[in-house]
Design a protein around this motif. Structure first.
Motif, PDB file in Angstrom:
ATOM      1  N   UNK B 363       0.858  -1.187   0.000  1.00 41.07           N
ATOM      2  CA  UNK B 363       0.000   0.000   0.000  1.00 41.07           C
ATOM      3  C   UNK B 363       0.895   1.239   0.000  1.00 41.07           C
ATOM      4  N   UNK B 364       1.904   1.214   0.860  1.00 43.24           N
ATOM      5  CA  UNK B 364       2.820   2.361   0.924  1.00 43.24           C
ATOM      6  C   UNK B 364       3.610   2.491  -0.372  1.00 43.24           C
ATOM      7  N   UNK B 365       4.066   1.349  -0.916  1.00 47.22           N
ATOM      8  CA  UNK B 365       4.798   1.394  -2.190  1.00 47.22           C
ATOM      9  C   UNK B 365       3.941   1.980  -3.310  1.00 47.22           C
ATOM     10  N   UNK B 366       2.660   1.624  -3.299  1.00 47.04           N
ATOM     11  CA  UNK B 366       1.773   2.028  -4.395  1.00 47.04           C
ATOM     12  C   UNK B 366       1.700   3.551  -4.523  1.00 47.04           C
ATOM     13  N   UNK B 367       1.640   4.247  -3.375  1.00 50.24           N
ATOM     14  CA  UNK B 367       1.557   5.710  -3.441  1.00 50.24           C
ATOM     15  C   UNK B 367       2.871   6.301  -3.964  1.00 50.24           C
ATOM     16  N   UNK B 368       3.985   5.723  -3.517  1.00 52.75           N
ATOM     17  CA  UNK B 368       5.281   6.204  -4.015  1.00 52.75           C
ATOM     18  C   UNK B 368       5.388   6.017  -5.520  1.00 52.75           C
ATOM     19  N   UNK B 369       4.987   4.843  -5.993  1.00 49.84           N
ATOM     20  CA  UNK B 369       5.079   4.558  -7.432  1.00 49.84           C
ATOM     21  C   UNK B 369       4.116   5.444  -8.219  1.00 49.84           C
ATOM     22  N   UNK B 370       2.901   5.601  -7.707  1.00 50.89           N
ATOM     23  CA  UNK B 370       1.904   6.401  -8.428  1.00 50.89           C
ATOM     24  C   UNK B 370       2.375   7.842  -8.573  1.00 50.89           C
ATOM     25  N   UNK B 371       2.977   8.376  -7.507  1.00 51.07           N
ATOM     26  CA  UNK B 371       3.423   9.766  -7.580  1.00 51.07           C
ATOM     27  C   UNK B 371       4.733   9.893  -8.354  1.00 51.07           C
ATOM     28  N   UNK B 372       5.599   8.900  -8.221  1.00 55.64           N
ATOM     29  CA  UNK B 372       6.849   8.943  -8.988  1.00 55.64           C
ATOM     30  C   UNK B 372       6.550   8.874 -10.492  1.00 55.64           C
ATOM     31  N   UNK B 401      11.673   6.416   6.920  1.00 54.84           N
ATOM     32  CA  UNK B 401      11.071   6.404   5.588  1.00 54.84           C
ATOM     33  C   UNK B 401      10.313   7.698   5.303  1.00 54.84           C
ATOM     34  N   UNK B 402      10.571   8.282   4.156  1.00 54.43           N
ATOM     35  CA  UNK B 402       9.849   9.468   3.708  1.00 54.43           C
ATOM     36  C   UNK B 402       9.122   9.115   2.410  1.00 54.43           C
ATOM     37  N   UNK B 403       7.943   9.661   2.217  1.00 54.41           N
ATOM     38  CA  UNK B 403       7.238   9.342   0.971  1.00 54.41           C
ATOM     39  C   UNK B 403       7.957   9.939  -0.241  1.00 54.41           C
ATOM     40  N   UNK B 404       7.901   9.240  -1.359  1.00 51.52           N
ATOM     41  CA  UNK B 404       8.434   9.777  -2.613  1.00 51.52           C
ATOM     42  C   UNK B 404       7.284  10.487  -3.322  1.00 51.52           C
ATOM     43  N   UNK B 405       7.283  11.805  -3.255  1.00 49.75           N
ATOM     44  CA  UNK B 405       6.166  12.558  -3.839  1.00 49.75           C
ATOM     45  C   UNK B 405       6.364  12.808  -5.328  1.00 49.75           C
ATOM     46  N   UNK B 406       7.467  12.322  -5.871  1.00 47.47           N
ATOM     47  CA  UNK B 406       7.675  12.451  -7.314  1.00 47.47           C
ATOM     48  C   UNK B 406       8.081  13.853  -7.717  1.00 47.47           C
ATOM     49  N   UNK B 407       7.963  14.119  -9.016  1.00 45.40           N
ATOM     50  CA  UNK B 407       8.439  15.390  -9.555  1.00 45.40           C
ATOM     51  C   UNK B 407       7.345  16.446  -9.518  1.00 45.40           C
ATOM     52  N   UNK B 408       7.325  17.194  -8.418  1.00 44.81           N
ATOM     53  CA  UNK B 408       6.361  18.289  -8.284  1.00 44.81           C
ATOM     54  C   UNK B 408       7.151  19.571  -8.055  1.00 44.81           C
ATOM     55  N   UNK B 409       6.944  20.541  -8.922  1.00 43.51           N
ATOM     56  CA  UNK B 409       7.684  21.806  -8.792  1.00 43.51           C
ATOM     57  C   UNK B 409       7.085  22.652  -7.675  1.00 43.51           C
ATOM     58  N   UNK B 477       7.954   1.511 -18.769  1.00 46.31           N
ATOM     59  CA  UNK B 477       8.995   0.468 -18.727  1.00 46.31           C
ATOM     60  C   UNK B 477      10.001   0.755 -17.617  1.00 46.31           C
ATOM     61  N   UNK B 478      10.234   2.025 -17.395  1.00 47.51           N
ATOM     62  CA  UNK B 478      11.181   2.409 -16.350  1.00 47.51           C
ATOM     63  C   UNK B 478      10.755   1.946 -14.964  1.00 47.51           C
ATOM     64  N   UNK B 479       9.464   1.643 -14.822  1.00 51.75           N
ATOM     65  CA  UNK B 479       8.968   1.209 -13.509  1.00 51.75           C
ATOM     66  C   UNK B 479       9.330  -0.245 -13.213  1.00 51.75           C
TER      67      UNK B 479
END
Lengths: 351, 604
Positions: B363-372, B401-409, B477-479
């Protein structure tokens, strides 16, 4: 192409609002709708309302579905985020966005096909939830992009361009909204900016769901004799009942309204909406009476317009869900994650 | 088929749903677990509120296997309507317990089993006045009888009853009285304990018993999810129920009473996913739990989120399809639906948790992946994982552990930009930077599901359209190397010629079958797939073996199909073992099928 960039003209002597911005700062891309389309007038009215209210463009959010009306979110407030979602589903996206950050101003733009056919369910439930947004329903009784089919708001007996007569009863967004408990219900006409701009301002400032059903004739497919959503028909049967003006907190309420006619409604932000009754019998604060009057006049073919119902006492979705003042999308992670000790403790119940 | 022995047998309880049997059966299982003996519990229940047959299976497994074995050593037959099939399910030499208040001639239809009658209704009618109590207490009375027959520690049972009724202490005595009725009757009339029974062990230290939906809901809280939108559907409803109760525990401001979360029960699944799109687009971590029918309804928005690049977390607690199917039975039937959900060229990230522990972490991974990756991510569990209590390792959380919020300016980053273009691949990894509404005038852009170019502008230009579409598949594919990697268990003693691939809730049955086969001299390597897109390990594993069995809980070999579509693995190298009856997979099923295949190869 559905959009062209508009050249930005910096007019030295243009009127500026409280933020020092000019009217051009509230414009968007060039419209690609048909010349004379009612929607373009509404777009101009929305831009004007935001300008006059001095809302920072980037603090507004425009959300739409699919159809001619939904395309118009590209034609104003180019410095706002826009989200042109899928057909009939604008309300759900607006609901989710408002849950994530209740601090922005949300305007949804939709049409009669988008709202009353494919999207009737979401339209209804956004009202029930009292999502804090203004919902513009640009209503022309016809599917334009697919070339002229009747929509669910077409009146019985209305004639299509090809000569077909509509036999199914129309869905009236205004009476529907009243029956679903909407807290701000208005109807306007794309041909009456004097009425529409103040309505939009009031709707944007209303705390909760605001609906403005705007009759907006389709010049290409529904502006012929025999259509009940044409300019000519609308002008003929148009009947303003209540005029509304938004007055910010900083301004004193002008006393130019005749006593007994002007009724101030206080808003959450400290400002007020001043209701001016054009029709003395009409009371926009009585849901039942409003419903009866509108339904009776509809039956006679009269198009009642203005701010038809307002109730500022309802909690909006944010209040009903006890959302904090700080937007959920800026909540620090440390506040949200209970941590490893709490995890160890809670698992005692699972042994 | 193994003979039952101490700490190695299966109890099956056949009940009528809506009679309160679930809590009694849970009590029985938990008592054994508290005695330090590992257990597996499976609830096979109807899509109904009251009156239809329901079964509960408790496997007592001192060795700690996690699947159903396929045997039934003790049947507690409480449902007259299913007597015939329940009696038939019992292993020769097994023990049948039934309510002997009424004569049941057909319980004597088998002479190879021991039949033990307990007058449960008669005893309860004598002891309890209220009609509802009489029904409910019959369950507790058979718990007592079973406890006596299996030597289950009554003190442990009593402690659990106290915990169960902590808020209604009056009920403790009532329930203990019912338990004593059954216990005393069994002690008096039967030879207690049976040859197979429970003996205290120390094999459950560091373990908990939890269901996957509760763990997934907790994972969402730990991931920092704030918005959950959903439409009630079995079997995912309890995931949102869990999220809500965890939020009430952890996310209500003690001073103001304000909620640091927002749960919206939508009017349908289309609206539920639309709300998640809106909230995620606006920068909140948002999710929706659903099941197969919900995914079908959400597909249009899933394609929108894919193309407009909006993070989306979906939990699909799979149930039996097609159509309404069997809503309370388990299957892995949505694998291909989720992999390519929506029209046009779309492909998504999938995660396959194998147990409730992985429901929490994934569940935690899913949010990191979705935002990344700014894209939909599906966590595919099923009824077996989602709604049954599993014994798993205690859940752990890395405090750092910190969430990976992905690329947000952020504001400063936007300020520095001359101009912002939403879909430009500035870093060359296929992932463009996004901005959130309300941040900065220069960060505004127009999100659309219609054709758009790298600048985010509308386009019908061929090259511009393709540029975006090609980047999307590069991004996806990068995922492959960022979804959880496969777990590989190599056979002991050198190179195995055959391999097995499985995923999700099939894992425990396959692990046990591998052990049994190895004991019989057939050694197989095992790879459990945990994510999609597949990384290179998947092809490498297949290449290293002559033949690989893909074990799945669906009719159409959906994962095998994905492997053939997405890799260059030769079709002939993949054989299928398919189980799709709706009941959780058993280790016997896997074992028998592989053994039969081995026999066939030897005779060929």
């Amino acid at each position: 192409m559905t959009s062209f960039a508009k050249p930005h003209i910096n007019l030295k002597h243009a009127k500026r609002n409280d933020l020092g911005l000019t009217w051009h700062d509230y414009e968007g891309a060039m419209s690609t709708l048909c010349a004379g389309c009612g929607h373009d007038s509404i777009t101009a009215c929305m831009a004007k309302a935001f300008f006059e209210l001095s809302i920072e463009p980037h603090r507004a959010v425009k959300i739409s579905g699919i159809g001619c009306s939904s395309k118009t979110t590209a034609y104003f407030l180019s410095e706002s985020h826009g989200n042109n979602t899928v057909h009939g589903r604008m309300p759900s996206v607006a609901t989710g966005a408002a849950a994530a950050n209740a601090g922005l101003t949300y305007i949804g733009v939709s049409g009669d096909g988008d709202s009353l056919s494919i999207g009737l369910g979401q339209f209804a439930h956004a009202m029930r939830r009292n999502v804090n947004m203004l919902y513009m329903l640009e209503n022309n009784g016809v599917y334009g992009l697919t070339k002229g089919q009747f929509s669910a708001s077409a009146d019985i007996g209305s004639k299509s361009k090809k000569g077909e007569i509509n036999l199914s009863p129309p869905i009236d967004p205004v009476t529907l909204a009243l029956s679903l408990g909407a807290s701000f219900v208005a109807r306007g006409f794309s041909g009456d900016r004097e009425q529409l701009v103040p309505l939009i301002k009031a709707g944007l400032k209303h705390n909760g769901f605001g609906l403005i059903d705007v009759i907006s004739p389709c010049v290409s497919f529904n502006d012929h004799p025999g259509s009940t959503k044409s300019y000519a028909h609308t002008y003929q049967y148009y009947h303003p009942a209540v005029h509304a003006d938004y007055v910010p907190m900083s301004e004193e309420i002008k006393t130019s309204y005749a006593a007994g006619e002007a009724v101030p409604v206080e808003l959450h932000d400290g400002g007020s909406i001043i209701l001016r009754k054009i029709d003395e019998d009409y009371d926009p604060r009585d849901r039942g009476a409003a419903y009866t009057q509108i339904a009776e006049r509809d039956a006679k073919g009269e198009i009642v317009t203005g701010l038809l119902y307002i109730d500022e006492s309802h909690d909006d979705m944010a209040a009903m869900n006890k959302l904090p003042a700080r937007a959920l999308n800026t909540m620090p992670y440390e506040t949200l994650c209970p941590g490893s000790e709490a995890l160890a403790a809670l698992q005692k119940g699972y042994r | 088929m193994s003979t039952p022995s101490v700490n190695d047998f299966v109890i099956k309880l056949a009940n009528v749903n809506g009679t309160g049997s679930a809590s009694a059966n849970g009590l029985l299982m938990k008592s054994i677990f508290r005695m330090g003996v590992p257990v597996v519990g499976k609830n096979v229940f109807p899509s109904n509120i009251q009156g239809l047959p329901t079964w509960y299976e408790i496997r007592v497994t001192g060795e700690g296997y996690g699947a159903r074995s396929g045997d039934v050593d003790m049947m507690v037959a409480m449902n007259a309507n299913t007597y015939a099939r329940d009696i038939a399910a019992l292993r020769p030499g097994g023990v049948l317990i039934y309510d002997s208040t009424w004569p049941r001639q057909h319980v004597l239809s088998r002479n190879d089993v021991t039949v033990l009658g307990v007058p449960l209704a008669q005893m309860c009618n004598g002891a309890f006045k209220a009609a509802r109590s009489r029904v409910l207490m019959k369950n507790m009375a058979y718990v007592g009888a079973v406890a006596a027959l299996l030597d289950i520690d009554v003190d442990v049972v009593r402690t659990l009853v106290r915990e169960m009724f902590a808020k209604k202490p009056k009920l403790v005595d009532l329930n203990m009285q019912a338990i004593a009725l059954g216990y005393d009757y069994a002690m008096e009339h039967f030879d207690c304990p049976l040859a197979f029974h429970v003996q205290k062990l120390d094999n459950t230290a560091g373990k908990i018993m939890i269901d996957g939906n509760t763990a997934a809901g907790l994972g969402c809280v730990y991931a920092g999810a704030t918005v959950g939108a959903w439409y009630p559907i079995t079997p995912s409803t309890s995931l949102m129920d869990a999220f809500k109760s965890w939020c009430e525990k952890f996310r209500v401001d003690p001073d103001t009473g304000e909620h640091n979360y927002c749960i919206i029960q939508a009017e349908d699944e289309l609206a539920a996913v639309g709300m998640v799109v809106g909230a995620s687009w606006n920068g909140a971590r948002a999710f929706t739990p659903t099941s197969g029918p919900g995914i079908s309804l959400m597909s249009e928005f899933i394609g929108f989120a894919y193309y407009a690049e909006i993070p989306l977390v979906l939990f699909d607690v799979q149930r039996v399809g097609p159509s309404t199917g069997m809503p309370t039975r388990t299957q892995q039937g949505d694998v291909q639906l989720c992999a390519y959900a929506s029209h046009g060229d779309t492909r998504h990230i999938l995660l396959f948790p194998a147990d409730p522990g992985e429901c929490f972490t994934m569940a935690a991974n899913a949010f990191d992946l979705a935002e990344r990756y700014q894209t939909p991510v599906f966590v595919l569990s099923d009824i077996d994982i989602g709604m049954n209590d599993w014994m798993v390792d205690e859940l752990k959380w890395d405090e750092a552990r910190q969430p990976d919020r992905g690329k947000v300016l952020n504001v400063e980053q936007i300020e520095e930009l001359e101009v912002f273009h939403r879909y430009q691949d500035v870093d060359g990894d296929g992932i463009a930077w996004r901005t959130l509404p309300g941040t900065h005038p220069k960060g505004a852009y127009f999100t659309r599901g219609s054709g758009h170019n790298a600048n985010g502008d509308y386009t019908e230009n061929e090259a511009e359209y393709q540029e975006v579409l090609d980047r999307l598949v590069r991004k996806w594919r990068g995922a492959a190397d960022h979804v959880p990697p496969p777990v590989i268990k190599m056979a002991k003693g050198g190179k195995a010629r055959w391999g097995i691939i499985a995923y999700g809730s099939s894992d425990c049955a396959v692990l046990e079958a591998c052990d049994t086969l190895a004991a019989e001299g057939l050694h197989l390597d095992y790879m459990r797939i945990r994510g999609f897109p597949f990384n290179d390990d998947v092809s490498a594993f297949v290449e290293a073996h002559d033949l690989v069995y893909v074990v799945e809980q669906n009719r159409d070999a959906q994962l095998r199909g994905l492997m053939m579509l997405e890799t260059l693995i030769p079709r002939a190298k993949l054989a299928s073992i398919l189980h799709y009856s709706g009941e959780p997979l058993t280790s016997h099923f896997v074992h028998e099928h592989i053994k039969a295949a081995a026999r066939q190869e030897q005779s060929a």
